[in-house]
Design a protein around this motif. Structure first.
Motif, PDB file in Angstrom:
ATOM      1  N   VAL A  71      57.123  80.910  21.835  1.00 35.31           N
ATOM      2  CA  VAL A  71      58.162  79.938  22.166  1.00 35.31           C
ATOM      3  C   VAL A  71      57.711  79.207  23.431  1.00 35.31           C
ATOM      4  O   VAL A  71      57.502  79.832  24.479  1.00 35.31           O
ATOM      5  CB  VAL A  71      59.529  80.618  22.415  1.00 35.31           C
ATOM      6  CG1 VAL A  71      60.574  79.575  22.799  1.00 35.31           C
ATOM      7  CG2 VAL A  71      59.975  81.417  21.193  1.00 35.31           C
ATOM      8  N   PHE A  72      57.526  77.894  23.307  1.00 37.46           N
ATOM      9  CA  PHE A  72      57.153  77.039  24.434  1.00 37.46           C
ATOM     10  C   PHE A  72      58.385  76.238  24.851  1.00 37.46           C
ATOM     11  O   PHE A  72      59.085  75.698  23.986  1.00 37.46           O
ATOM     12  CB  PHE A  72      56.088  76.015  24.022  1.00 37.46           C
ATOM     13  CG  PHE A  72      54.746  76.558  23.661  1.00 37.46           C
ATOM     14  CD1 PHE A  72      53.693  76.473  24.564  1.00 37.46           C
ATOM     15  CD2 PHE A  72      54.501  77.109  22.415  1.00 37.46           C
ATOM     16  CE1 PHE A  72      52.428  76.934  24.225  1.00 37.46           C
ATOM     17  CE2 PHE A  72      53.240  77.571  22.061  1.00 37.46           C
ATOM     18  CZ  PHE A  72      52.199  77.484  22.974  1.00 37.46           C
ATOM     19  N   ILE A  73      58.602  76.132  26.154  1.00 36.74           N
ATOM     20  CA  ILE A  73      59.639  75.235  26.675  1.00 36.74           C
ATOM     21  C   ILE A  73      59.062  74.480  27.862  1.00 36.74           C
ATOM     22  O   ILE A  73      58.028  74.864  28.414  1.00 36.74           O
ATOM     23  CB  ILE A  73      60.917  75.978  27.114  1.00 36.74           C
ATOM     24  CG1 ILE A  73      60.647  76.854  28.331  1.00 36.74           C
ATOM     25  CG2 ILE A  73      61.543  76.755  25.973  1.00 36.74           C
ATOM     26  CD1 ILE A  73      61.882  77.199  29.133  1.00 36.74           C
ATOM     27  N   TRP A  85      55.347  85.000  24.359  1.00 35.39           N
ATOM     28  CA  TRP A  85      54.549  85.424  23.203  1.00 35.39           C
ATOM     29  C   TRP A  85      54.984  86.822  22.779  1.00 35.39           C
ATOM     30  O   TRP A  85      55.003  87.751  23.580  1.00 35.39           O
ATOM     31  CB  TRP A  85      53.068  85.403  23.567  1.00 35.39           C
ATOM     32  CG  TRP A  85      52.177  85.860  22.477  1.00 35.39           C
ATOM     33  CD1 TRP A  85      51.510  87.061  22.405  1.00 35.39           C
ATOM     34  CD2 TRP A  85      51.834  85.159  21.281  1.00 35.39           C
ATOM     35  NE1 TRP A  85      50.777  87.130  21.244  1.00 35.39           N
ATOM     36  CE2 TRP A  85      50.962  85.976  20.534  1.00 35.39           C
ATOM     37  CE3 TRP A  85      52.180  83.914  20.770  1.00 35.39           C
ATOM     38  CZ2 TRP A  85      50.436  85.596  19.309  1.00 35.39           C
ATOM     39  CZ3 TRP A  85      51.654  83.526  19.549  1.00 35.39           C
ATOM     40  CH2 TRP A  85      50.787  84.356  18.840  1.00 35.39           C
ATOM     41  N   PHE A  86      55.360  86.949  21.522  1.00 32.01           N
ATOM     42  CA  PHE A  86      55.741  88.224  20.917  1.00 32.01           C
ATOM     43  C   PHE A  86      54.724  88.515  19.829  1.00 32.01           C
ATOM     44  O   PHE A  86      54.371  87.613  19.062  1.00 32.01           O
ATOM     45  CB  PHE A  86      57.125  88.121  20.265  1.00 32.01           C
ATOM     46  CG  PHE A  86      58.197  87.609  21.183  1.00 32.01           C
ATOM     47  CD1 PHE A  86      59.034  88.496  21.842  1.00 32.01           C
ATOM     48  CD2 PHE A  86      58.378  86.249  21.392  1.00 32.01           C
ATOM     49  CE1 PHE A  86      60.031  88.029  22.685  1.00 32.01           C
ATOM     50  CE2 PHE A  86      59.374  85.769  22.228  1.00 32.01           C
ATOM     51  CZ  PHE A  86      60.199  86.667  22.877  1.00 32.01           C
ATOM     52  N   PRO A  95      56.320  88.313  32.234  1.00 35.48           N
ATOM     53  CA  PRO A  95      56.701  86.927  32.402  1.00 35.48           C
ATOM     54  C   PRO A  95      56.019  86.041  31.356  1.00 35.48           C
ATOM     55  O   PRO A  95      55.057  86.462  30.723  1.00 35.48           O
ATOM     56  CB  PRO A  95      56.167  86.600  33.793  1.00 35.48           C
ATOM     57  CG  PRO A  95      54.907  87.412  33.880  1.00 35.48           C
ATOM     58  CD  PRO A  95      55.223  88.695  33.145  1.00 35.48           C
ATOM     59  N   PRO A  96      56.507  84.808  31.218  1.00 34.87           N
ATOM     60  CA  PRO A  96      55.811  83.906  30.309  1.00 34.87           C
ATOM     61  C   PRO A  96      54.507  83.420  30.936  1.00 34.87           C
ATOM     62  O   PRO A  96      54.334  83.466  32.141  1.00 34.87           O
ATOM     63  CB  PRO A  96      56.790  82.740  30.151  1.00 34.87           C
ATOM     64  CG  PRO A  96      57.519  82.710  31.456  1.00 34.87           C
ATOM     65  CD  PRO A  96      57.653  84.173  31.862  1.00 34.87           C
ATOM     66  N   MET A 108      47.126  77.293  30.711  1.00 34.71           N
ATOM     67  CA  MET A 108      48.204  78.210  31.069  1.00 34.71           C
ATOM     68  C   MET A 108      47.619  79.517  31.595  1.00 34.71           C
ATOM     69  O   MET A 108      46.497  79.866  31.243  1.00 34.71           O
ATOM     70  CB  MET A 108      49.089  78.481  29.851  1.00 34.71           C
ATOM     71  CG  MET A 108      49.547  77.209  29.165  1.00 34.71           C
ATOM     72  SD  MET A 108      50.788  77.499  27.924  1.00 34.71           S
ATOM     73  CE  MET A 108      52.219  77.581  28.974  1.00 34.71           C
ATOM     74  N   GLU A 109      48.403  80.227  32.408  1.00 36.90           N
ATOM     75  CA  GLU A 109      48.001  81.541  32.919  1.00 36.90           C
ATOM     76  C   GLU A 109      49.175  82.486  32.855  1.00 36.90           C
ATOM     77  O   GLU A 109      50.332  82.067  32.942  1.00 36.90           O
ATOM     78  CB  GLU A 109      47.524  81.451  34.374  1.00 36.90           C
ATOM     79  CG  GLU A 109      46.175  80.830  34.527  1.00 36.90           C
ATOM     80  CD  GLU A 109      45.555  81.092  35.890  1.00 36.90           C
ATOM     81  OE1 GLU A 109      45.955  82.064  36.568  1.00 36.90           O
ATOM     82  OE2 GLU A 109      44.669  80.317  36.266  1.00 36.90           O
TER      83      GLU A 109
END
Length: 154
Positions: A71-73, A85-86, A95-96, A108-109
């Motif tokens: 899921v990206f927001i 991420w699941f 954390p995301p 992304m990190e």
């Protein structure tokens, strides 16, 4: 509070929408021996245009070996892209991963007690390249965990 409306950063995420398939190369890691795989993504917009939803499966030797859901927001406060991420391993996604666009590249990190990861998504029309680098607990440097080259199927 007024409900946020999708903006330019959301529109950039919609470039992922569609079904993708491609070859992957995995390096040995705590999760497996590595090797070649076929990866498939399906991306769609959800939550009134404020989220990009991602489904993933990895096929090895003709069998699905791994599944995931992302899921990206766009964080309305920082404007970072946040990605939860699941997957089949079941680790909590908190954390995301967080990042930003650099041209056609989303970097992304994520940092967890198990280590850190860097994700690089490069979009070029109907081509997508994903590179994942990990730095596991006790390691000094990042190492490539996975590299995939995908084509949009629809």
């Amino acid at each position: 509070m007024e409900m946020p409306k999708p903006g330019p950063d959301h529109a950039r995420l919609t470039r992922f929408v569609g079904a993708w398939s491609g070859d992957e190369q995995l390096s040995p890691s705590p999760w497996g021996a590595g090797g070649v795989a076929i990866g498939r993504f399906a991306f769609r917009v959800g939550v009134d245009g404020t989220a990009l939803l991602q489904d993933y499966e990895e096929e090895k030797e003709g069998q699905v070996a791994f599944r995931g859901h992302g899921v990206f927001i766009v964080d309305p406060m920082s404007h970072d892209i946040a990605w939860w991420w699941f997957d089949s391993f079941g680790f909590a996604p908190d954390p995301p991963a967080r990042g930003r666009w650099d041209g056609d590249t989303l970097r992304m990190e994520k940092h967890t007690p198990r280590g850190a990861a860097r994700y690089t998504f490069v979009l070029d029309g109907d081509a997508l390249r994903l590179r994942i680098e990990n730095r596991f607990a006790g390691q000094d440097d990042y190492v490539e965990f996975m590299r995939g080259d995908y084509r949009r199927m629809r």
